[in-house]
Design an enzyme around this catalytic site. Structure first.
Site, PDB file in Angstrom:
ATOM      1  N   LYS A   1       0.835  -1.206   0.000  1.00  0.00           N
ATOM      2  CA  LYS A   1       0.000   0.000   0.000  1.00  0.00           C
ATOM      3  C   LYS A   1       0.874   1.262   0.000  1.00  0.00           C
ATOM      4  O   LYS A   1       0.588   2.238  -0.689  1.00  0.00           O
ATOM      5  CB  LYS A   1      -0.946  -0.002   1.215  1.00  0.00           C
ATOM      6  CG  LYS A   1      -2.046  -1.043   1.071  1.00  0.00           C
ATOM      7  CD  LYS A   1      -2.943  -1.165   2.300  1.00  0.00           C
ATOM      8  CE  LYS A   1      -3.966  -2.282   2.040  1.00  0.00           C
ATOM      9  NZ  LYS A   1      -4.996  -2.386   3.068  1.00  0.00           N
TER      10      LYS A   1
ATOM     11  N   ASP B   1     -11.459   2.609   3.691  1.00  0.00           N
ATOM     12  CA  ASP B   1     -11.811   1.188   3.601  1.00  0.00           C
ATOM     13  C   ASP B   1     -13.324   1.003   3.418  1.00  0.00           C
ATOM     14  O   ASP B   1     -13.773  -0.082   3.059  1.00  0.00           O
ATOM     15  CB  ASP B   1     -11.438   0.463   4.914  1.00  0.00           C
ATOM     16  CG  ASP B   1     -10.037  -0.123   4.882  1.00  0.00           C
ATOM     17  OD1 ASP B   1      -9.584  -0.517   3.800  1.00  0.00           O
ATOM     18  OD2 ASP B   1      -9.418  -0.203   5.966  1.00  0.00           O
TER      19      ASP B   1
ATOM     20  N   GLN C   1      -5.092  -1.383   9.357  1.00  0.00           N
ATOM     21  CA  GLN C   1      -4.943  -2.698   8.715  1.00  0.00           C
ATOM     22  C   GLN C   1      -5.423  -3.794   9.664  1.00  0.00           C
ATOM     23  O   GLN C   1      -5.033  -3.842  10.826  1.00  0.00           O
ATOM     24  CB  GLN C   1      -3.461  -2.914   8.334  1.00  0.00           C
ATOM     25  CG  GLN C   1      -3.196  -4.150   7.514  1.00  0.00           C
ATOM     26  CD  GLN C   1      -3.708  -4.075   6.078  1.00  0.00           C
ATOM     27  OE1 GLN C   1      -3.947  -2.997   5.545  1.00  0.00           O
ATOM     28  NE2 GLN C   1      -3.898  -5.206   5.455  1.00  0.00           N
TER      29      GLN C   1
HETATM   30  N1  L34 Z   1      -8.244  -2.405   6.977  1.00  0.00           N
HETATM   31  N2  L34 Z   1      -7.445  -4.491   6.434  1.00  0.00           N
HETATM   32  C1  L34 Z   1      -7.975  -3.320   6.043  1.00  0.00           C
HETATM   33  N3  L34 Z   1      -8.247  -3.043   4.744  1.00  0.00           N
HETATM   34  C2  L34 Z   1      -7.983  -3.950   3.775  1.00  0.00           C
HETATM   35  O1  L34 Z   1      -8.304  -3.701   2.506  1.00  0.00           O
HETATM   36  C3  L34 Z   1      -7.402  -5.176   4.146  1.00  0.00           C
HETATM   37  N4  L34 Z   1      -7.045  -6.129   3.222  1.00  0.00           N
HETATM   38  C4  L34 Z   1      -7.201  -7.535   3.575  1.00  0.00           C
HETATM   39  C5  L34 Z   1      -6.505  -7.750   4.928  1.00  0.00           C
HETATM   40  N5  L34 Z   1      -6.719  -6.653   5.868  1.00  0.00           N
HETATM   41  C6  L34 Z   1      -7.169  -5.439   5.503  1.00  0.00           C
HETATM   42  C7  L34 Z   1      -5.971  -5.996   2.396  1.00  0.00           C
HETATM   43  O2  L34 Z   1      -5.393  -4.938   2.225  1.00  0.00           O
HETATM   44  C8  L34 Z   1      -6.460  -8.228   2.424  1.00  0.00           C
HETATM   45  N6  L34 Z   1      -5.667  -7.185   1.819  1.00  0.00           N
HETATM   46  C9  L34 Z   1      -4.677  -7.407   0.841  1.00  0.00           C
HETATM   47  C10 L34 Z   1      -3.959  -6.372   0.252  1.00  0.00           C
HETATM   48  C11 L34 Z   1      -2.988  -6.619  -0.692  1.00  0.00           C
HETATM   49  C12 L34 Z   1      -2.701  -7.886  -1.087  1.00  0.00           C
HETATM   50  C13 L34 Z   1      -3.407  -8.927  -0.514  1.00  0.00           C
HETATM   51  C14 L34 Z   1      -4.386  -8.687   0.446  1.00  0.00           C
HETATM   52  C15 L34 Z   1      -1.626  -8.148  -2.072  1.00  0.00           C
HETATM   53  O3  L34 Z   1      -0.819  -7.288  -2.333  1.00  0.00           O
HETATM   54  N7  L34 Z   1      -1.556  -9.353  -2.630  1.00  0.00           N
HETATM   55  C16 L34 Z   1      -0.549  -9.776  -3.593  1.00  0.00           C
HETATM   56  C17 L34 Z   1       0.447 -10.733  -2.971  1.00  0.00           C
HETATM   57  C18 L34 Z   1       1.109 -10.248  -1.761  1.00  0.00           C
HETATM   58  C19 L34 Z   1       1.993 -11.289  -1.119  1.00  0.00           C
HETATM   59  O4  L34 Z   1       2.993 -11.657  -1.752  1.00  0.00           O
HETATM   60  O5  L34 Z   1       1.663 -11.755  -0.041  1.00  0.00           O
HETATM   61  C20 L34 Z   1      -1.269 -10.544  -4.689  1.00  0.00           C
HETATM   62  O6  L34 Z   1      -0.707 -10.602  -5.790  1.00  0.00           O
HETATM   63  O7  L34 Z   1      -2.335 -11.094  -4.443  1.00  0.00           O
END
Ligand code: L34
Length: 245
Positions: free
Chosen positions: A14, A81, A58
């Site tokens: 982020k 959010d 988060q």
């Molecule tokens: N307050 N908490 C709040 N807001 C959110 O919108 C979230 N979420 C979820 C968990 N807690 C939160 C996120 O940000 C899930 N989430 C989230 C954000 C980004 C990614 C995955 C989940 C992400 O960048 N995923 C990458 C892989 C990252 C890795 O290597 O672990 C992907 O390609 O899916």
């Protein structure tokens, strides 16, 4: 709060996205022991700062913290959010500034793929406040016929096999198999499950699903990055909504 390793990755992603977009971000990495009162005090300070457009805490938060109290403390006009009950209510009514990032990312993927939701059978598996419930509402706003399934749903396969658009948000690795999917369906995998070997795995069994689905999202590289893109969009929106005269 605390040092959840997955949160660390997501928050870093982020921050990188903010930098890329030219949004100034501040991180408050609070130790596990931080009290609820201290977090809420911090949120209040950020609520009152005119140079802050958006705030997010988060999730998950440590066990001794009441997640709902934290969400309720964030000023609705800075709630990028869209978790605050005021924003949840606005989504229900269909007149909203902020859309929860993950469901918004799913809608953007559908739209950009040229898929029309209107009149389609949409099945959302999972009923969380963060994904399942708002996802169903967004699909409904686009005139989809929406079914929400969950752990008590009887004959789940029958429901999922009826879906033209299937959104999996259960948090169980490989839960949706190819034989639960209708030929040609749009399959969107919201699951991000961390396996013991450190790899990421979706809620959909990709290998069996990919030959049946007409379109499918991967994990990683699917909904996750879209969640972050939508956070940027909400933040820009917040900046314009909160602009002082
Ligand atoms: N307050 N908490 C709040 N807001 C959110 O919108 C979230 N979420 C979820 C968990 N807690 C939160 C996120 O940000 C899930 N989430 C989230 C954000 C980004 C990614 C995955 C989940 C992400 O960048 N995923 C990458 C892989 C990252 C890795 O290597 O672990 C992907 O390609 O899916």
């Amino acid at each position: 709060m605390g040092d959840d390793p997955a949160s660390r990755v997501y928050v870093n992603n982020k921050k990188k996205a903010c930098e890329y977009c030219g949004i100034l971000s501040e991180e408050y990495a609070l130790p596990y022991e931080t009290t609820q009162e201290e977090v809420i005090d911090l949120i209040k300070t950020l609520n009152s700062r005119s140079d802050i457009s958006g705030i997010l805490c988060q999730l998950p938060v440590p066990k001794h913290i009441d997640e709902e109290a934290i969400i309720n403390a964030i000023a609705p006009n800075k709630d990028v959010d869209a978790f605050h009950p005021v924003n949840v209510g606005k989504i229900m009514v269909g007149n909203y500034d902020f859309v929860p990032c993950t469901p918004a990312g799913v809608m953007e993927l559908i739209k950009e793929s040229g898929i029309d939701v209107s009149g389609k059978e949409c099945v959302v598996v999972g009923r969380s406040n963060i994904v399942g419930k708002p996802q169903a509402m967004l699909l409904l706003h686009k005139n989809g016929t929406v079914t929400i399934c969950h752990s008590r749903t009887k004959d789940l396969s029958k429901k999922t096999k009826n879906a033209d658009i299937l959104v999996a948000a259960v948090g169980i690795p490989n839960f949706i198999k190819g034989d639960m999917i209708k030929e040609g369906a749009v399959v969107i995998d919201v699951g991000i499950n961390r396996m013991e070997d450190g790899t990421l795995c979706g809620d959909v069994e990709f290998d069996t699903a990919k030959d049946v689905a007409g379109a499918i999202t991967p994990v990683p590289g699917g909904v996750g990055p879209m969640t972050i893109a939508m956070l940027m969009k909400n933040t820009v929106k917040a900046a314009s909504v909160n602009k002082t005269k």
